[in-house]
Design a protein around this motif. Structure first.
Motif, PDB file in Angstrom:
ATOM      1  N   GLU A  72       0.481  -1.097   0.546  1.00 18.62           N
ATOM      2  CA  GLU A  72      -0.060  -0.129  -0.110  1.00 18.62           C
ATOM      3  C   GLU A  72       0.912   1.328  -0.218  1.00 18.62           C
ATOM      4  OE1 GLU A  72      -3.559   0.417  -0.401  1.00 18.62           O
ATOM      5  OE2 GLU A  72      -3.069  -1.449  -0.949  1.00 18.62           O
ATOM      6  N   ALA A  73       1.989   0.884   0.920  1.00 15.89           N
ATOM      7  CA  ALA A  73       2.636   2.361   0.586  1.00 15.89           C
ATOM      8  C   ALA A  73       3.345   2.513  -0.304  1.00 15.89           C
ATOM      9  CB  ALA A  73       3.864   2.509   1.740  1.00 15.89           C
ATOM     10  N   ARG A  74       3.988   1.310  -1.313  1.00 16.99           N
ATOM     11  CA  ARG A  74       4.124   1.925  -2.708  1.00 16.99           C
ATOM     12  C   ARG A  74       3.792   1.910  -4.141  1.00 16.99           C
ATOM     13  NH1 ARG A  74       6.365  -3.463  -2.879  1.00 16.99           N
ATOM     14  NH2 ARG A  74       4.689  -4.248  -3.280  1.00 16.99           N
ATOM     15  N   ARG A  75       2.525   1.434  -3.126  1.00 17.54           N
ATOM     16  CA  ARG A  75       1.163   1.650  -4.569  1.00 17.54           C
ATOM     17  C   ARG A  75       1.039   3.309  -3.863  1.00 17.54           C
ATOM     18  NH1 ARG A  75      -4.310  -0.193  -4.735  1.00 17.54           N
ATOM     19  NH2 ARG A  75      -5.474   1.227  -3.755  1.00 17.54           N
ATOM     20  N   ALA A  76       1.186   4.069  -2.372  1.00 21.20           N
ATOM     21  CA  ALA A  76       0.493   5.441  -2.617  1.00 21.20           C
ATOM     22  C   ALA A  76       1.529   6.514  -2.982  1.00 21.20           C
ATOM     23  CB  ALA A  76       0.504   5.736  -0.772  1.00 21.20           C
ATOM     24  N   LEU A  77       2.890   5.927  -2.961  1.00 27.95           N
ATOM     25  CA  LEU A  77       3.855   6.555  -3.570  1.00 27.95           C
ATOM     26  C   LEU A  77       4.852   6.920  -5.322  1.00 27.95           C
ATOM     27  CD1 LEU A  77       6.648   8.154  -3.339  1.00 27.95           C
ATOM     28  CD2 LEU A  77       8.031   5.698  -2.966  1.00 27.95           C
ATOM     29  N   GLN A  78       3.950   5.532  -5.812  1.00 25.81           N
ATOM     30  CA  GLN A  78       4.075   5.308  -7.240  1.00 25.81           C
ATOM     31  C   GLN A  78       3.288   6.279  -8.146  1.00 25.81           C
ATOM     32  OE1 GLN A  78       3.314   0.998  -7.499  1.00 25.81           O
ATOM     33  NE2 GLN A  78       5.440   0.081  -8.141  1.00 25.81           N
ATOM     34  N   PHE A  79       1.854   5.991  -7.192  1.00 28.39           N
ATOM     35  CA  PHE A  79       0.928   7.161  -7.291  1.00 28.39           C
ATOM     36  C   PHE A  79       1.152   8.825  -7.718  1.00 28.39           C
ATOM     37  CE2 PHE A  79      -2.781   4.018  -7.305  1.00 28.39           C
ATOM     38  CZ  PHE A  79      -2.687   4.092  -8.181  1.00 28.39           C
ATOM     39  N   GLU A  80       1.862   9.486  -6.357  1.00 34.84           N
ATOM     40  CA  GLU A  80       2.552  10.681  -6.316  1.00 34.84           C
ATOM     41  C   GLU A  80       3.741  10.701  -7.393  1.00 34.84           C
ATOM     42  OE1 GLU A  80       3.456  13.950  -2.716  1.00 34.84           O
ATOM     43  OE2 GLU A  80       3.744  11.400  -2.498  1.00 34.84           O
ATOM     44  N   ALA A  85       5.054  13.719 -12.118  1.00 31.93           N
ATOM     45  CA  ALA A  85       5.722  13.545 -13.557  1.00 31.93           C
ATOM     46  C   ALA A  85       4.531  14.331 -14.764  1.00 31.93           C
ATOM     47  CB  ALA A  85       6.230  11.757 -13.462  1.00 31.93           C
ATOM     48  N   GLY A  86       4.123  14.510 -14.270  1.00 30.52           N
ATOM     49  CA  GLY A  86       2.991  15.092 -14.906  1.00 30.52           C
ATOM     50  C   GLY A  86       1.783  14.154 -15.550  1.00 30.52           C
ATOM     51  N   ALA A  87       1.346  13.271 -14.928  1.00 31.97           N
ATOM     52  CA  ALA A  87       0.370  12.520 -15.535  1.00 31.97           C
ATOM     53  C   ALA A  87      -1.212  12.359 -15.319  1.00 31.97           C
ATOM     54  CB  ALA A  87       0.452  11.312 -15.435  1.00 31.97           C
ATOM     55  N   GLY A  88      -1.475  13.297 -14.175  1.00 31.89           N
ATOM     56  CA  GLY A  88      -2.538  13.932 -13.116  1.00 31.89           C
ATOM     57  C   GLY A  88      -2.363  14.358 -12.210  1.00 31.89           C
ATOM     58  N   LYS A  89      -3.284  14.256 -11.304  1.00 33.95           N
ATOM     59  CA  LYS A  89      -3.301  15.213 -10.502  1.00 33.95           C
ATOM     60  C   LYS A  89      -3.719  14.247  -8.624  1.00 33.95           C
ATOM     61  CE  LYS A  89      -5.531  19.688 -11.395  1.00 33.95           C
ATOM     62  NZ  LYS A  89      -3.779  20.089 -11.604  1.00 33.95           N
ATOM     63  N   PHE A  90      -2.290  14.369  -8.144  1.00 33.75           N
ATOM     64  CA  PHE A  90      -2.806  13.658  -6.804  1.00 33.75           C
ATOM     65  C   PHE A  90      -3.533  13.674  -6.040  1.00 33.75           C
ATOM     66  CE2 PHE A  90      -0.376  12.122  -2.908  1.00 33.75           C
ATOM     67  CZ  PHE A  90      -0.616  10.489  -2.903  1.00 33.75           C
ATOM     68  N   SER A  91      -4.450  14.783  -5.513  1.00 40.38           N
ATOM     69  CA  SER A  91      -6.055  15.087  -4.829  1.00 40.38           C
ATOM     70  C   SER A  91      -6.224  14.006  -5.640  1.00 40.38           C
ATOM     71  CB  SER A  91      -5.802  16.721  -5.117  1.00 40.38           C
ATOM     72  OG  SER A  91      -6.174  16.872  -6.209  1.00 40.38           O
ATOM     73  N   ARG A  92      -6.738  13.949  -6.700  1.00 42.75           N
ATOM     74  CA  ARG A  92      -8.086  13.508  -7.390  1.00 42.75           C
ATOM     75  C   ARG A  92      -7.209  11.800  -6.821  1.00 42.75           C
ATOM     76  NH1 ARG A  92      -8.600  15.097 -13.861  1.00 42.75           N
ATOM     77  NH2 ARG A  92      -8.691  17.806 -12.762  1.00 42.75           N
ATOM     78  N   ILE A  93      -6.423  10.776  -7.266  1.00 43.21           N
ATOM     79  CA  ILE A  93      -6.276  10.161  -7.020  1.00 43.21           C
ATOM     80  C   ILE A  93      -6.358  10.218  -5.531  1.00 43.21           C
ATOM     81  CG2 ILE A  93      -3.847   8.543  -6.785  1.00 43.21           C
ATOM     82  CD1 ILE A  93      -4.893   8.889  -9.574  1.00 43.21           C
ATOM     83  N   LYS A  96     -10.273   9.122  -4.954  1.00 46.55           N
ATOM     84  CA  LYS A  96     -10.388   7.515  -5.917  1.00 46.55           C
ATOM     85  C   LYS A  96     -10.147   7.082  -4.821  1.00 46.55           C
ATOM     86  CE  LYS A  96      -9.638   4.866  -9.520  1.00 46.55           C
ATOM     87  NZ  LYS A  96      -9.124   4.533 -10.957  1.00 46.55           N
ATOM     88  N   TYR A  97      -9.591   6.503  -4.195  1.00 53.27           N
ATOM     89  CA  TYR A  97      -8.983   6.019  -3.089  1.00 53.27           C
ATOM     90  C   TYR A  97      -9.662   6.157  -2.053  1.00 53.27           C
ATOM     91  CZ  TYR A  97      -6.643   3.224  -6.555  1.00 53.27           C
ATOM     92  OH  TYR A  97      -6.385   3.015  -7.954  1.00 53.27           O
ATOM     93  N   GLY A  98     -10.061   7.267  -1.541  1.00 51.70           N
ATOM     94  CA  GLY A  98     -10.745   7.654   0.379  1.00 51.70           C
ATOM     95  C   GLY A  98      -9.137   8.044   0.676  1.00 51.70           C
ATOM     96  N   TRP A  99      -8.520   7.971  -0.300  1.00 56.95           N
ATOM     97  CA  TRP A  99      -6.831   9.217   0.983  1.00 56.95           C
ATOM     98  C   TRP A  99      -7.414  10.290   1.089  1.00 56.95           C
ATOM     99  CZ3 TRP A  99      -2.880   6.741  -2.864  1.00 56.95           C
ATOM    100  CH2 TRP A  99      -2.706   4.979  -2.990  1.00 56.95           C
TER     101      TRP A  99
END
Length: 121
Positions: A72-80, A85-93, A96-99
């Motif tokens: 879970e920590a790895r996935r959260a870091l990968q998303f951030e 890197a310009g692929a999206g907005k972290f707040s939306r991610i 989406k995951y309820g974080w």
């Protein structure tokens, strides 16, 4: 690494995602980046060539994700990282995951500190 080691690790990871996405390696994060709507718009910025040294540096850094044992920590870091890197907005991610974004960002800083310690040794 220096006193800002977690920041340097984040920079290297972002750089790695950008390089690997631009070089079109099928086993890299390009497919994940393509899932974000903003990716195609930013693709033209990514169209550049990288030296073999830059690609090797990126491939080394991308393996650092495997040093994060908690999935879970790895996935959260990968998303951030991918968002930076310009692929999206972290707040939306996070939504989406309820974080809670501030909590995930704080946890990612701890993960980055641990990575910096492991990479430096």
């Amino acid at each position: 690494m220096t006193t800002n080691a977690p920041d340097m690790v984040m920079e290297r990871l972002v750089e790695a995602v950008e390089v690997i996405a631009a070089t079109g390696k099928g086993d890299g994060p390009k497919a994940v980046l393509a899932a974000w709507p903003d990716y195609r718009r930013k693709a033209s910025r990514r169209r550049r060539s990288y030296s073999p040294r830059e690609i090797s540096r990126a491939e080394e850094a991308i393996t650092w994700f495997s040093l994060v044992e908690d999935p879970e920590a790895r996935r959260a870091l990968q998303f951030e990282v991918m968002c930076k890197a310009g692929a999206g907005k972290f707040s939306r991610i996070c939504d989406k995951y309820g974080w809670k974004r501030s909590t995930v960002t704080s946890r990612n800083k701890v993960v980055l500190k641990g990575l910096a310690d492991r990479v430096a040794s």
